[in-house]
Design a protein around this motif. Structure first.
Motif, short mmCIF file in Angstrom:
data_model
loop_
_atom_site.label_atom_id
_atom_site.label_comp_id
_atom_site.label_asym_id
_atom_site.label_seq_id
_atom_site.Cartn_x
_atom_site.Cartn_y
_atom_site.Cartn_z
N GLU A 1 0.82 -1.21 0.00
CA GLU A 1 0.00 0.00 0.00
C GLU A 1 0.86 1.26 0.00
N VAL A 2 0.34 2.32 -0.64
CA VAL A 2 1.02 3.61 -0.54
C VAL A 2 0.75 4.16 0.84
N VAL A 3 1.76 4.84 1.41
CA VAL A 3 1.66 5.37 2.76
C VAL A 3 2.15 6.82 2.79
N LYS A 4 1.82 7.50 3.89
CA LYS A 4 2.29 8.87 4.12
C LYS A 4 2.93 8.93 5.50
N ALA A 44 6.55 -2.32 12.56
CA ALA A 44 7.47 -1.56 11.70
C ALA A 44 7.47 -2.19 10.31
N ALA A 45 7.87 -1.40 9.33
CA ALA A 45 7.94 -1.91 7.96
C ALA A 45 9.00 -1.16 7.18
N ALA A 46 9.60 -1.85 6.23
CA ALA A 46 10.43 -1.17 5.24
C ALA A 46 9.48 -0.44 4.31
N VAL A 47 9.83 0.78 3.96
CA VAL A 47 9.04 1.57 3.02
C VAL A 47 9.95 1.94 1.86
N GLN A 48 9.52 1.57 0.65
CA GLN A 48 10.30 1.97 -0.52
C GLN A 48 9.95 3.42 -0.83
N VAL A 49 10.98 4.28 -0.72
CA VAL A 49 10.77 5.72 -0.89
C VAL A 49 11.33 6.25 -2.21
N SER A 50 12.03 5.38 -2.95
CA SER A 50 12.59 5.79 -4.23
C SER A 50 12.85 4.57 -5.08
N GLY A 51 12.95 4.80 -6.39
CA GLY A 51 13.21 3.72 -7.33
C GLY A 51 11.94 3.29 -8.04
N PHE A 52 12.07 2.23 -8.84
CA PHE A 52 10.92 1.67 -9.54
C PHE A 52 10.11 0.82 -8.58
N MET A 53 8.78 0.98 -8.59
CA MET A 53 7.90 0.20 -7.74
C MET A 53 6.56 0.02 -8.44
N THR A 54 5.86 -1.03 -8.07
CA THR A 54 4.54 -1.32 -8.64
C THR A 54 3.47 -0.85 -7.67
N VAL A 55 2.48 -0.14 -8.19
CA VAL A 55 1.37 0.35 -7.38
C VAL A 55 0.05 -0.10 -8.00
N HIS A 56 -0.97 -0.23 -7.15
CA HIS A 56 -2.31 -0.60 -7.61
C HIS A 56 -3.04 0.65 -8.10
N CYS A 57 -3.86 0.47 -9.14
CA CYS A 57 -4.58 1.59 -9.76
C CYS A 57 -6.02 1.17 -10.01
N ASP A 58 -6.78 0.92 -8.94
CA ASP A 58 -8.14 0.41 -9.10
C ASP A 58 -9.06 1.36 -9.86
N SER A 59 -8.72 2.65 -9.91
CA SER A 59 -9.54 3.63 -10.63
C SER A 59 -9.15 3.74 -12.10
N GLY A 60 -8.23 2.89 -12.55
CA GLY A 60 -7.74 2.93 -13.93
C GLY A 60 -6.28 3.31 -13.96
N ASP A 68 -4.58 12.16 -0.87
CA ASP A 68 -3.29 12.47 -0.23
C ASP A 68 -2.13 12.25 -1.19
N ALA A 69 -1.11 13.07 -1.07
CA ALA A 69 0.17 12.79 -1.70
C ALA A 69 0.77 11.63 -0.90
N PHE A 70 1.44 10.71 -1.58
CA PHE A 70 2.01 9.56 -0.87
C PHE A 70 3.53 9.67 -0.79
N PHE A 71 4.10 9.00 0.22
CA PHE A 71 5.52 9.06 0.52
C PHE A 71 6.27 7.89 -0.08
N GLY A 72 5.62 6.75 -0.16
CA GLY A 72 6.25 5.53 -0.67
C GLY A 72 5.30 4.36 -0.56
N VAL A 73 5.85 3.16 -0.74
CA VAL A 73 5.07 1.93 -0.68
C VAL A 73 5.62 1.07 0.45
N ALA A 74 4.73 0.68 1.37
CA ALA A 74 5.13 -0.14 2.51
C ALA A 74 5.28 -1.60 2.08
N LEU A 75 6.30 -2.24 2.60
CA LEU A 75 6.41 -3.69 2.47
C LEU A 75 5.68 -4.29 3.67
N VAL A 76 5.67 -5.60 3.79
CA VAL A 76 4.90 -6.27 4.83
C VAL A 76 5.38 -5.84 6.22
#
Length: 113
Positions: free
Chosen positions: A25-28, A55-71, A42-50
């Motif tokens: 999930e995208v997180v802030k 606590a979780a690792a959050v990917q804050v930079s680089g290539f990442m896959t995000v969900h786009c349920d609205s298209g 909301d503007a998002f900060f990165g994508v949380a890992l499990v």
């Protein structure tokens, strides 16, 4: 030929997580060293890992896959915001990213943040 972007330029940082954050999930940032779920728009900060033990690792930079349920967004330089369900959607304001690939079947996008 398939092109894979997994892990390219990935920068991860460990954050405490608020209740409800799940992997992918995208997180802030919600407090010092803490991330939480994004609300719609909301503007998002990165994508949380499990998350594990609050606590979780959050990917804050680089290539990442995000969900786009609205298209899926257009390819290239776009602005995305949180959709309120852990994914992203195209918006007039939010987080500026580069979209490298989209999957219209699975409603995902590979973005560079």
């Amino acid at each position: 030929m398939n092109v894979a972007f997994d892990g390219i330029g990935a920068v991860m940082a460990t954050f405490l997580t608020e209740e409800g954050v799940t992997g992918g999930e995208v997180v802030k940032v919600t407090d010092n060293g803490t991330v939480g779920l994004c609300s719609e728009g909301d503007a998002f900060f990165g994508v949380a890992l499990v998350p594990t033990d609050g606590a979780a690792a959050v990917q804050v930079s680089g290539f990442m896959t995000v969900h786009c349920d609205s298209g899926v967004p257009a390819l290239g330089y776009v602005t995305l915001c949180a959709d309120g369900n852990g994914g992203v959607k195209t918006a007039a304001s939010g987080t500026a990213v580069q979209v490298a690939a989209v999957d219209e079947t699975n409603l995902t996008a590979v973005i560079y943040l």
